[in-house]
Design an enzyme around this catalytic site. Structure first.
Site, short mmCIF file in Angstrom:
data_model
loop_
_atom_site.label_atom_id
_atom_site.label_comp_id
_atom_site.label_asym_id
_atom_site.label_seq_id
_atom_site.Cartn_x
_atom_site.Cartn_y
_atom_site.Cartn_z
N ASP A 1 -74.18 -59.85 1.32
CA ASP A 1 -74.08 -58.35 2.17
C ASP A 1 -72.64 -57.72 1.71
O ASP A 1 -72.72 -56.74 1.68
CB ASP A 1 -74.06 -58.79 3.48
CG ASP A 1 -75.70 -59.17 3.99
OD1 ASP A 1 -76.49 -58.80 3.11
OD2 ASP A 1 -75.59 -59.78 5.16
N SER B 1 -85.64 -52.22 6.55
CA SER B 1 -84.28 -52.99 6.56
C SER B 1 -83.39 -52.63 7.45
O SER B 1 -83.68 -51.41 8.10
CB SER B 1 -83.74 -53.16 5.06
OG SER B 1 -82.37 -53.49 5.11
N LEU B 2 -82.15 -52.96 7.73
CA LEU B 2 -81.50 -52.49 8.60
C LEU B 2 -80.04 -52.38 8.25
O LEU B 2 -79.36 -53.20 7.36
CB LEU B 2 -81.09 -53.65 9.99
CG LEU B 2 -82.26 -53.66 10.99
CD1 LEU B 2 -82.02 -54.89 11.91
CD2 LEU B 2 -82.26 -52.41 11.79
N LYS C 1 -80.75 -60.97 16.59
CA LYS C 1 -81.20 -60.87 15.19
C LYS C 1 -81.75 -62.40 14.92
O LYS C 1 -80.81 -63.05 14.25
CB LYS C 1 -80.24 -60.19 14.27
CG LYS C 1 -80.89 -59.82 13.05
CD LYS C 1 -79.83 -59.19 12.33
CE LYS C 1 -80.33 -58.54 10.89
NZ LYS C 1 -80.68 -59.77 9.92
N GLU D 1 -90.37 -62.18 13.56
CA GLU D 1 -89.58 -63.14 12.56
C GLU D 1 -90.18 -64.59 13.04
O GLU D 1 -90.30 -64.90 13.86
CB GLU D 1 -88.07 -63.11 13.11
CG GLU D 1 -87.40 -63.50 11.97
CD GLU D 1 -86.64 -62.57 11.21
OE1 GLU D 1 -87.41 -61.39 11.00
OE2 GLU D 1 -86.06 -62.79 10.19
N LYS E 1 -81.15 -51.06 19.34
CA LYS E 1 -81.94 -50.03 19.10
C LYS E 1 -82.07 -48.96 20.12
O LYS E 1 -81.63 -49.23 21.37
CB LYS E 1 -83.50 -50.45 18.92
CG LYS E 1 -83.51 -51.87 17.99
CD LYS E 1 -84.75 -52.42 18.00
CE LYS E 1 -85.08 -53.66 17.17
NZ LYS E 1 -86.15 -54.54 17.35
N CYS F 1 -55.80 -100.83 0.39
CA CYS F 1 -55.27 -102.47 0.64
C CYS F 1 -56.06 -102.98 -0.64
O CYS F 1 -55.89 -104.26 -0.69
CB CYS F 1 -55.01 -102.74 1.80
SG CYS F 1 -56.94 -103.14 2.37
N CYS G 1 -62.99 -101.11 6.15
CA CYS G 1 -62.04 -101.81 5.67
C CYS G 1 -61.76 -102.84 6.82
O CYS G 1 -61.28 -102.41 7.90
CB CYS G 1 -60.84 -101.01 5.28
SG CYS G 1 -59.41 -102.16 4.92
N CYS H 1 -54.23 -103.85 6.50
CA CYS H 1 -54.14 -102.80 5.78
C CYS H 1 -53.05 -101.81 6.17
O CYS H 1 -53.19 -101.38 7.38
CB CYS H 1 -55.71 -102.08 5.85
SG CYS H 1 -55.83 -100.41 5.00
S1 IVH Z 1 -85.91 -54.59 13.96
C1 IVH Z 1 -86.43 -51.08 11.32
N1 IVH Z 1 -85.24 -56.55 15.55
O1 IVH Z 1 -83.58 -58.30 10.51
C2 IVH Z 1 -86.12 -52.20 12.35
N2 IVH Z 1 -85.27 -56.97 13.10
O2 IVH Z 1 -82.16 -56.43 8.30
C3 IVH Z 1 -86.30 -53.50 11.57
N3 IVH Z 1 -84.68 -58.99 12.24
O3 IVH Z 1 -85.66 -58.80 8.07
C4 IVH Z 1 -86.60 -54.69 12.15
N4 IVH Z 1 -84.52 -60.08 14.42
O4 IVH Z 1 -86.97 -59.35 9.94
C5 IVH Z 1 -85.49 -56.25 14.09
N5 IVH Z 1 -84.76 -58.42 17.05
C6 IVH Z 1 -85.04 -57.86 15.62
C7 IVH Z 1 -84.85 -58.87 14.52
C8 IVH Z 1 -85.06 -58.20 13.14
C9 IVH Z 1 -84.53 -60.28 13.00
C10 IVH Z 1 -84.83 -59.02 11.00
C11 IVH Z 1 -86.05 -58.43 10.31
C12 IVH Z 1 -85.46 -58.05 8.92
C13 IVH Z 1 -84.18 -58.08 9.11
C14 IVH Z 1 -83.39 -56.69 9.07
#
Ligand code: IVH
Length: 691
Positions: free
Chosen positions: A55, A100-101, A136, A196, A312, A433, A448, A453
């Site tokens: 990252d 993705s985030l 997460k 997940e 969010k 030793c 030992c 020792c």
């Molecule tokens: S929201 C657009 N909520 O994190 C929103 N993602 O980098 C995208 N992940 O691979 C997902 N826990 O699988 C969301 N509570 C959560 C999450 C979550 C894990 C993972 C997701 C994705 C990654 C995003």
């Protein structure tokens, strides 16, 4: 240069900040290296560097790219998420991209994300909108498609557009409903649920143990285990592995189910999904920052791995208005925790000899910085641990720091050419030793067992003087080495025959330092007896055990007089400890050591009675408290007894004077009755104090 060396070069340039701007070599190199890592991670399931390292490089690439006046290169990893799916599974195109985030690494970045969104919404920057913060989960993203409430397809994320069809594997996970339960009685024609799949830490440990026993390679972490187990072509193996699933959002739906994200989570829960219980609603970003930071340490208590907190906007209309940038939504962000894992090279394995003779192998590492500290040493636990993981000197290893725990080597990264490295062997002899090392029956550790020792003795002296034992100020590890090397201390009691003249002959000692040390040594004679019992270094007798023993038997000589059977009767003393105590006193010289420490005036017995002389009904009496008392807690009752001059022990024996019994007392009360020991109620105890 191999991939790891190329990576380290880039990390070096990054941390020195020497290339603030992109030149074409740097861009090429970053893109190529990141793509290679991405393949290892997604395609081969065998990452070479940790997620946070990846990252960090990707964030750097993005930063360099955004400063350039040219379009982002087609092959840049910042354009896509993940790598192509494996060949073994059928590919599925997702009806809607799995996003993705974006990341935030601290409170300011979180705040900045929130303000950017407000600006876009044309709202004042002090607006407090509804936010939801969720853990997460560090697992594998899945998309689940339900037709008329029935699971028809499960797919991995793949590159976000095309994933792998792993329906059979998904069906084996108990927390993935095969049919949606519909509490509101409206069957939805088509629904996609996202979430997940993860490996509970407890099942992960079990899996690794059974892989070991079968002679197979363990997984480096629960995430790899989840992804490895899920992408097995034979789903019956997946079934046996105890995976679990948290739902966190929906994909396309044939009919809307909610107006806010939190309502949506409730519907998912009513459909039968497991929703993470830790998610929390907030108004505005300020308290969210605190919530995120609070999970950095609290995550240790969870039975699953998390790598951050996802924040969010709750209102789905607001989400819609904010929309996405390339593959990440503007309405959500991931607050990432500092890294706890990194990879580095294992330069050597050194063997340490502890005070009880226990051998502990230690890893000498190419120093790496992660989570804010530089790590150059890590524990390897014991020989068995190294052999089962086939850890070799020269390997690239994964090092982990969790909480305050000492860093540990957790696994080996499969690299080309590691087979050529010699397999590690446990040395036969003690490095200090040269006596032959032995394994005690039923224990994995080597010892030992030599009584002469020098290393063992040095460590024992260090332990004896340490803060939790005799607490001799100014007497640390270096001092112990010096004293033993110079022959000033050959048995523990000789600590007390040191004189200023002895010390003045040592390097680095002046009048003042010598006097101070002698003073601390004399002062240490006053430490409570349990500390002395801990300090003499009986194997398996730690601080707590020493306290239990002294509480029960009141003096060191009484502890050492007990037979194994008598010791075993004490709550908290098991067979290993009992045997170790009995063995210790049979070692030549130890009886004499105790006598000598006693002659020197150290405290060999528990001080009896409180300052004011105590209450005659309590002084010299031993109490056991059992069951739930009406007004006092058990600890409080203990304090009450001690305050009046009595002793409190944990188990009932012929030496017990009274047993104080509350509600639901159990076996201790029965034993008291059998031995004819007087039983007191809480009220009677209080009366006794008033006599
Ligand atoms: S929201 C657009 N909520 O994190 C929103 N993602 O980098 C995208 N992940 O691979 C997902 N826990 O699988 C969301 N509570 C959560 C999450 C979550 C894990 C993972 C997701 C994705 C990654 C995003």
């Amino acid at each position: 240069m191999n991939l790891l060396e190329r990576t380290r070069t880039l990390q070096g340039i990054h941390s020195r900040g020497s290339h603030a701007q992109a030149d074409s070599w740097l861009l090429d190199e970053l893109i190529v290296v990141l793509n290679l890592h991405s393949d290892r991670y997604h395609r081969d399931n065998e990452p070479l560097i940790s997620d946070p390292e990846f990252d960090a490089l990707l964030a750097w690439l993005r930063e360099l790219e955004s400063a350039l006046d040219e379009p982002i290169r087609m092959d840049s990893p910042s354009r896509r998420v993940g790598a192509m799916p494996l060949d073994g599974f059928e590919k599925v195109r997702h009806a809607q991209q799995l996003l993705s985030l974006g990341n935030a690494f601290n409170g300011e970045e979180l705040q900045a994300w929130y303000e950017r969104a407000l600006r876009r919404l044309e709202l004042p920057l002090d607006s407090n909108l509804d936010l939801v913060a969720e853990l997460k989960i560090d697992g594998l993203a899945l998309s689940l498609v339900y037709d008329d409430g029935v699971l028809v397809q499960a797919a991995t994320r793949g590159d976000g557009q095309v994933g792998e069809n792993i329906t059979e594997n998904a069906r084996t996970v108990r927390s993935i409903p095969l049919r949606l339960s519909d509490t509101v009685n409206t069957t939805i024609e088509r629904a996609e649920v996202r979430g997940e799949v993860y490996f509970p830490k407890s099942s992960f440990e079990k899996l690794n143990e059974s892989l070991f026993s079968a002679g197979q390679k363990p997984f480096a972490n629960p995430r790899n285990a989840a992804s490895g187990s899920f992408r097995l072509l034979d789903s019956s193996i997946t079934a046996s592995r105890g995976l679990a699933f948290f739902a966190y959002s929906t994909g396309p739906l044939s009919a809307p189910i909610a107006e806010t994200h939190s309502q949506e989570l409730n519907v998912l829960s009513s459909w039968g999904f497991q929703i993470n219980a830790e998610s929390k609603g907030f108004k505005g970003i300020v308290a969210v920052v605190e919530f995120c930071a609070s999970w950095v340490d609290r995550r240790e208590m969870l039975d699953y791995e998390i790598d951050g907190v996802v924040v969010k906007f709750d209102d789905l209309q607001i989400q819609e208005r904010l929309g996405n940038v390339s593959n990440a939504p503007r309405w959500a962000v991931a607050y990432k925790f500092p890294a706890r894992e990194s990879t580095t090279t294992l330069l050597d394995i050194v063997i340490n000899v502890g005070r009880t003779g226990m051998i502990t192998p230690e890893a000498v590492l190419e120093p790496v910085e992660f989570g804010g500290v530089t790590v150059s040493q890590a524990t390897l636990h014991n020989a068995d641990y190294i052999l089962k993981r086939d850890i070799r000197i020269g390997d690239t290893v994964v090092v982990k720091r969790a909480g305050d725990v000492i860093p540990a080597v957790v696994s080996v990264v499969e690299t080309d050419g590691r087979n050529a490295l010699p397999v590690w062997r446990m040395p036969d002899r003690c490095p200090a030793c040269d006596s032959v090392l032995e394994q005690i029956e039923g224990e994995v550790d080597f010892y030992c067992v030599s009584s002469t020792c020098p290393e063992q003795f040095t460590r024992l002296v260090e332990h004896f003087a340490s803060r939790d034992a005799m607490d001799i100020e100014g007497f640390g590890s270096k001092m112990a080495v010096l004293m033993v090397e110079q022959g000033l201390i050959r048995t523990l009691d000789q600590v007390y025959s040191l004189t200023s003249t002895d010390l003045l002959e040592l390097e680095g000692f002046g009048e003042k330092k010598a006097t101070k040390l002698i003073e601390s040594i004399v002062a240490s004679k006053e430490v409570p007896v349990a500390r002395l019992l801990f300090g003499i270094g009986i194997r398996h007798v730690g601080k707590t055990v020493a306290e239990i023993l002294i509480n029960q038997f009141l003096s060191i000589s009484s502890v050492l007089e007990q037979s194994e059977t008598e010791l075993l009767e004490v709550d908290g003393i098991g067979p290993v400890i009992a045997k170790s105590i009995v063995d210790w006193i049979s070692i030549p010289g130890n009886r004499e050591l105790i006598a000598s420490l006693s002659n020197l005036g150290l405290k060999m017995e528990e001080e009896s009675g409180p300052q004011d002389g105590g209450n005659l009904a309590f002084v010299g009496k031993t109490f056991v408290v059992t069951g739930t008392l009406a007004s006092m807690g058990r600890a409080e009752a203990g304090e009450f007894i001690k305050k009046h001059g009595g002793k409190v022990t944990s188990s009932v024996s012929a030496k017990t004077s009274y047993v104080v019994v509350g509600e639901n007392p159990g076996s201790k009360a029965q034993k008291a009755e059998k031995l004819g020991i007087p039983i007191l109620s809480e009220t009677e105890l209080i009366h006794l104090a008033q006599v």
